[in-house]
Design an enzyme around this catalytic site. Structure first.
Site, mmCIF file in Angstrom:
data_model
loop_
_atom_site.group_PDB
_atom_site.id
_atom_site.type_symbol
_atom_site.label_atom_id
_atom_site.label_comp_id
_atom_site.label_asym_id
_atom_site.label_seq_id
_atom_site.Cartn_x
_atom_site.Cartn_y
_atom_site.Cartn_z
ATOM 1 N N ASP A 54 0.805 -1.221 0.000
ATOM 2 C CA ASP A 54 0.000 0.000 0.000
ATOM 3 C C ASP A 54 0.839 1.271 0.000
ATOM 4 O O ASP A 54 0.410 2.320 0.508
ATOM 5 C CB ASP A 54 -0.968 0.016 1.196
ATOM 6 C CG ASP A 54 -1.898 -1.184 1.185
ATOM 7 O OD1 ASP A 54 -2.235 -1.645 0.085
ATOM 8 O OD2 ASP A 54 -2.279 -1.648 2.275
ATOM 9 N N LYS A 72 1.754 2.169 -5.009
ATOM 10 C CA LYS A 72 2.251 1.598 -6.273
ATOM 11 C C LYS A 72 1.308 1.920 -7.429
ATOM 12 O O LYS A 72 1.749 2.218 -8.535
ATOM 13 C CB LYS A 72 2.403 0.069 -6.134
ATOM 14 C CG LYS A 72 3.457 -0.336 -5.104
ATOM 15 C CD LYS A 72 3.533 -1.845 -4.935
ATOM 16 C CE LYS A 72 2.300 -2.449 -4.303
ATOM 17 N NZ LYS A 72 2.076 -2.076 -2.898
ATOM 18 N N GLY A 73 -0.008 1.864 -7.143
ATOM 19 C CA GLY A 73 -0.985 2.148 -8.190
ATOM 20 C C GLY A 73 -0.792 3.543 -8.751
ATOM 21 O O GLY A 73 -0.678 3.746 -9.963
ATOM 22 N N GLY A 130 -4.547 -4.217 -3.919
ATOM 23 C CA GLY A 130 -5.520 -3.178 -4.246
ATOM 24 C C GLY A 130 -4.731 -1.942 -4.613
ATOM 25 O O GLY A 130 -4.096 -1.334 -3.749
ATOM 26 N N HIS A 131 -4.709 -1.614 -5.884
ATOM 27 C CA HIS A 131 -3.885 -0.495 -6.367
ATOM 28 C C HIS A 131 -4.799 0.644 -6.822
ATOM 29 O O HIS A 131 -5.558 0.497 -7.781
ATOM 30 C CB HIS A 131 -2.977 -0.962 -7.516
ATOM 31 C CG HIS A 131 -1.983 -2.009 -7.079
ATOM 32 N ND1 HIS A 131 -1.112 -2.629 -7.937
ATOM 33 C CD2 HIS A 131 -1.707 -2.517 -5.849
ATOM 34 C CE1 HIS A 131 -0.352 -3.481 -7.256
ATOM 35 N NE2 HIS A 131 -0.706 -3.432 -5.991
ATOM 36 N N GLN A 183 2.011 -6.081 -3.227
ATOM 37 C CA GLN A 183 2.425 -6.216 -1.823
ATOM 38 C C GLN A 183 3.697 -5.393 -1.580
ATOM 39 O O GLN A 183 3.857 -4.369 -2.214
ATOM 40 C CB GLN A 183 2.624 -7.698 -1.441
ATOM 41 C CG GLN A 183 1.324 -8.504 -1.333
ATOM 42 C CD GLN A 183 0.707 -8.898 -2.659
ATOM 43 O OE1 GLN A 183 1.363 -9.480 -3.503
ATOM 44 N NE2 GLN A 183 -0.568 -8.595 -2.849
ATOM 45 N N THR A 225 -9.949 -4.647 1.615
ATOM 46 C CA THR A 225 -10.763 -5.172 2.717
ATOM 47 C C THR A 225 -11.418 -4.075 3.556
ATOM 48 O O THR A 225 -12.269 -4.369 4.389
ATOM 49 C CB THR A 225 -9.886 -6.021 3.660
ATOM 50 O OG1 THR A 225 -8.824 -5.193 4.143
ATOM 51 C CG2 THR A 225 -9.291 -7.219 2.934
ATOM 52 N N GLY A 226 -11.007 -2.825 3.362
ATOM 53 C CA GLY A 226 -11.554 -1.725 4.152
ATOM 54 C C GLY A 226 -11.040 -1.697 5.585
ATOM 55 O O GLY A 226 -11.436 -0.851 6.386
HETATM 56 P P1 GDP Z 1 -0.815 0.383 -3.479
HETATM 57 O O1 GDP Z 1 -1.396 -0.904 -2.998
HETATM 58 O O2 GDP Z 1 0.653 0.460 -3.227
HETATM 59 O O3 GDP Z 1 -1.154 0.690 -4.898
HETATM 60 O O4 GDP Z 1 -1.472 1.523 -2.587
HETATM 61 P P2 GDP Z 1 -3.047 1.670 -2.241
HETATM 62 O O5 GDP Z 1 -3.761 2.145 -3.445
HETATM 63 O O6 GDP Z 1 -3.542 0.446 -1.579
HETATM 64 O O7 GDP Z 1 -2.981 2.771 -1.113
HETATM 65 C C1 GDP Z 1 -2.418 4.021 -1.334
HETATM 66 C C2 GDP Z 1 -3.473 5.079 -1.023
HETATM 67 O O8 GDP Z 1 -2.850 6.338 -0.914
HETATM 68 C C3 GDP Z 1 -4.524 5.225 -2.103
HETATM 69 O O9 GDP Z 1 -5.735 5.578 -1.497
HETATM 70 C C4 GDP Z 1 -3.988 6.382 -2.954
HETATM 71 O O10 GDP Z 1 -5.027 7.080 -3.622
HETATM 72 C C5 GDP Z 1 -3.374 7.242 -1.895
HETATM 73 N N1 GDP Z 1 -2.230 8.047 -2.309
HETATM 74 C C6 GDP Z 1 -1.208 7.709 -3.150
HETATM 75 N N2 GDP Z 1 -0.289 8.696 -3.201
HETATM 76 C C7 GDP Z 1 -0.716 9.662 -2.363
HETATM 77 C C8 GDP Z 1 -0.179 10.916 -1.940
HETATM 78 O O11 GDP Z 1 0.905 11.336 -2.337
HETATM 79 N N3 GDP Z 1 -0.911 11.624 -1.037
HETATM 80 C C9 GDP Z 1 -2.101 11.195 -0.551
HETATM 81 N N4 GDP Z 1 -2.734 11.944 0.327
HETATM 82 N N5 GDP Z 1 -2.641 10.024 -0.928
HETATM 83 C C10 GDP Z 1 -1.943 9.261 -1.803
HETATM 84 P P1 IMO Z 2 -0.900 -4.167 -2.266
HETATM 85 O O1 IMO Z 2 -0.423 -4.711 -3.595
HETATM 86 C C1 IMO Z 2 -1.040 -4.584 2.050
HETATM 87 C C2 IMO Z 2 -1.116 -8.651 3.669
HETATM 88 C C3 IMO Z 2 -2.392 -9.041 4.376
HETATM 89 C C4 IMO Z 2 -1.824 -10.008 5.413
HETATM 90 C C5 IMO Z 2 -0.729 -10.715 4.639
HETATM 91 C C6 IMO Z 2 -1.142 -12.063 4.044
HETATM 92 O O2 IMO Z 2 -2.198 -3.459 -2.338
HETATM 93 O O3 IMO Z 2 0.187 -3.403 -1.601
HETATM 94 P P2 IMO Z 2 -2.663 -12.710 1.968
HETATM 95 O O4 IMO Z 2 -4.118 -12.463 1.707
HETATM 96 O O5 IMO Z 2 -1.759 -12.154 0.925
HETATM 97 O O6 IMO Z 2 -2.358 -14.151 2.262
HETATM 98 O O7 IMO Z 2 -2.365 -11.914 3.347
HETATM 99 O O8 IMO Z 2 -0.355 -9.842 3.587
HETATM 100 N N1 IMO Z 2 -1.298 -8.147 2.290
HETATM 101 C C7 IMO Z 2 -1.233 -6.857 1.951
HETATM 102 N N2 IMO Z 2 -1.081 -5.750 2.714
HETATM 103 N N3 IMO Z 2 -1.116 -4.469 0.721
HETATM 104 C C8 IMO Z 2 -1.245 -5.556 -0.068
HETATM 105 O O9 IMO Z 2 -1.209 -5.493 -1.410
HETATM 106 C C9 IMO Z 2 -1.348 -6.824 0.549
HETATM 107 N N4 IMO Z 2 -1.504 -8.078 0.093
HETATM 108 C C10 IMO Z 2 -1.448 -8.874 1.164
HETATM 109 O O10 IMO Z 2 -3.013 -7.943 4.973
HETATM 110 O O11 IMO Z 2 -1.218 -9.295 6.452
HETATM 111 MG MG MG Z 3 -2.953 -1.610 -1.841
#
Ligand code: GDP
Ligand code: IMO
Ligand code: MG
Length: 438
Positions: A13, A16-17, A40-41, A223, A300-301
């Protein structure tokens, strides 16, 4: 040749997205190599918000190709749902989406078994995303998995599925006292097969031939480093290689054809699920970061655990992945922070702080983390807005100092800074290696 791996440097998280979507404008192919719909990207542009789980973010850029590689575990139901939602948003995937014929398939019984296994662990549960990811990789390693190439051959698929179901049903009854839920499974999956058939191909040849033609490939990590099955905080990890090496094994692109690795970190740290987190903040401070950063799982929220930036983790990530350019996201979340703590390394508990050497290696066992304590430096906050800033000269001085501190401690450049979730809330300083890749 331009083939760049984007890897999460923390516990996932990291943004990356957002970063892959930004960079994808300069690449022909964007490819996922590992994980599944546990990822979840999030990508936000022009008022649209997409959360992609299996389909690489490059799909949102017109004309780009998106590859779901061999190392990914694919839940066809999730993939079809994602295709439907992209279709509704008017995004045409035809001719641009490519799914590896060697990728393994997730079945509902994987989810069922994961749920039972997590429940049996009680307090010691991993806190997985409940998507069946771990059990699907277990089957792959046990050499009993069913792959996309099997799904495309109805007779072979039925035969393999009935054998697997027989074995799993016996395990499920013995271990969890419940029969396997398999009603109508073969028919349902064969219907998915027809939907997915146009996308199925040998993605290894596809990517290597693209590189032969001098086309560019961006590898979208899922991840993060600390969730890697081999190098993360085992057993509180995911079940695949989330580190840069996973790009080679997961896509069949040899190490000699990778031209660079970009690491992504937030300006702080988060983690979802259980397991060690040395720099985790107390509830009150974590709450403020969680609110400002909207730190709730994209899949997952679940509320994400929040903590200070951990340079021990980042140093480890730089070494493991070969990161030469770092992206720092969510700088804006710290705009209201009076002081910022940064962990510069770990020390064995009880040893005096401030002097002597910090631990050199990342502790191998989750239990070992109870014996270490982070050593912090305190830096001044900037108490000014960085939200949406695109020009590096407009960043407050203390924010620049924070970034310089990170870069100096790690010995890598900061190639990109993200100042908001939107596509254009991005700074790419000129003269960086990352800028040369765009
Ligand atoms: P990923 O799994 O690495 O793609 O990251 P996620 O999408 O799960 O979580 C990153 C969250 O941070 C998302 O809600 C993005 O919209 C948000 N986000 C990404 N870059 C920034 C930033 O520079 N500032 C803020 N406030 N939010 C960001
Ligand atoms: P992105 O790509 C954050 C975590 C889960 C749990 C562990 C194992 O969005 O960064 P799993 O379902 O993979 O067997 O769960 O890994 N986990 C993540 N945490 N971002 C993710 O993906 C994750 N994918 C798995 O929360 O702790
Ligand atoms: Mg994510």
């Amino acid at each position: 040749m331009k083939s760049i791996v984007v890897v999460g440097a923390q516990w996932g998280d990291e943004g990356k997205g957002k970063v892959v979507d930004y960079m994808a404008a300069s690449f022909d192919y964007v490819a996922r190599c590992a994980g599944g719909h546990n990822a979840g990207h999030t990508v936000i542009y022009d008022g649209h918000r997409f959360v992609l789980q299996l389909i690489p973010c490059g799909m949102l850029r017109p004309g780009r190709h998106a590859v779901i590689g061999t190392g990914v575990v694919v839940d066809p139901a999730a993939l079809v749902a994602e295709l439907d939602s992209l279709g509704k948003a008017g995004i045409d995937v035809n001719g641009r989406l490519h799914l590896s014929n060697r990728a393994h398939v997730i079945f509902p019984y994987h989810r069922q078994m994961e749920k039972a296994a997590e429940a049996a662990l009680g307090e010691a549960k991993i806190g997985t995303t409940s998507r069946g990811i771990g059990p699907a990789y277990e089957d792959k390693m046990a050499r009993s998995g069913i792959r996309i190439c099997d799904l495309m051959e109805p007779a072979r698929f039925r035969e393999k599925l009935s054998r697997v179901v027989r074995d799993k049903d016996a395990i499920c009854r013995a271990a969890f006292g419940a029969p396997l839920e398999v009603q109508g499974l073969a028919e349902q999956y064969l219907a998915y097969a027809e939907r997915l058939r146009p996308f199925v191909t040998d993605t290894t040849s596809l990517l290597n031939e693209a590189l032969d033609r001098n086309q560019s490939v961006l590898f979208e990590g899922a991840q993060g480093t600390m969730l890697d099955i081999d190098y993360g905080t085992y057993p509180f990890v995911t079940s695949s290689n989330a580190t840069a090496g996973g790009a080679c094994t997961g896509l069949g692109v040899p190490p000699t054809r990778i031209s660079g690795v970009v690491g992504i970190t937030k300006a702080y740290t988060t983690r979802v699920g259980s397991g060690p987190f040395p720099t985790e903040m107390p509830d009150l401070e974590a709450g403020e970061v969680r609110d400002r950063g909207k730190e709730y799982g994209a899949v997952t929220g679940r509320p994400r655990r929040c903590g200070w930036l951990d340079l021990a983790v980042l140093r480890y990530a730089v070494m493991l992945n070969g990161i030469t350019s770092l992206v720092v996201t969510k700088l804006d979340v710290f705009d209201t922070q009076r002081e910022i703590q940064v962990c510069v390394g770990y020390r064995r508990k009880g040893s005096p702080s401030g002097t002597g050497s910090l631990l050199r290696d990342m502790p191998p066992a989750a239990e070992d983390f109870a014996q270490i304590t982070p050593e912090y430096r305190t830096l001044p906050g900037w108490l000014a807005t960085t939200e949406g800033v695109r020009d590096p000269s407009l960043l407050p001085k203390a924010a620049v100092e924070y970034l310089k501190f990170i870069s100096g401690e790690l010995g890598v450049e900061i190639g990109m800074i993200s100042t908001g979730p939107e596509r254009d809330a991005t700074i790419v300083p000129a003269e960086t290696q990352l800028a040369s890749w765009l």
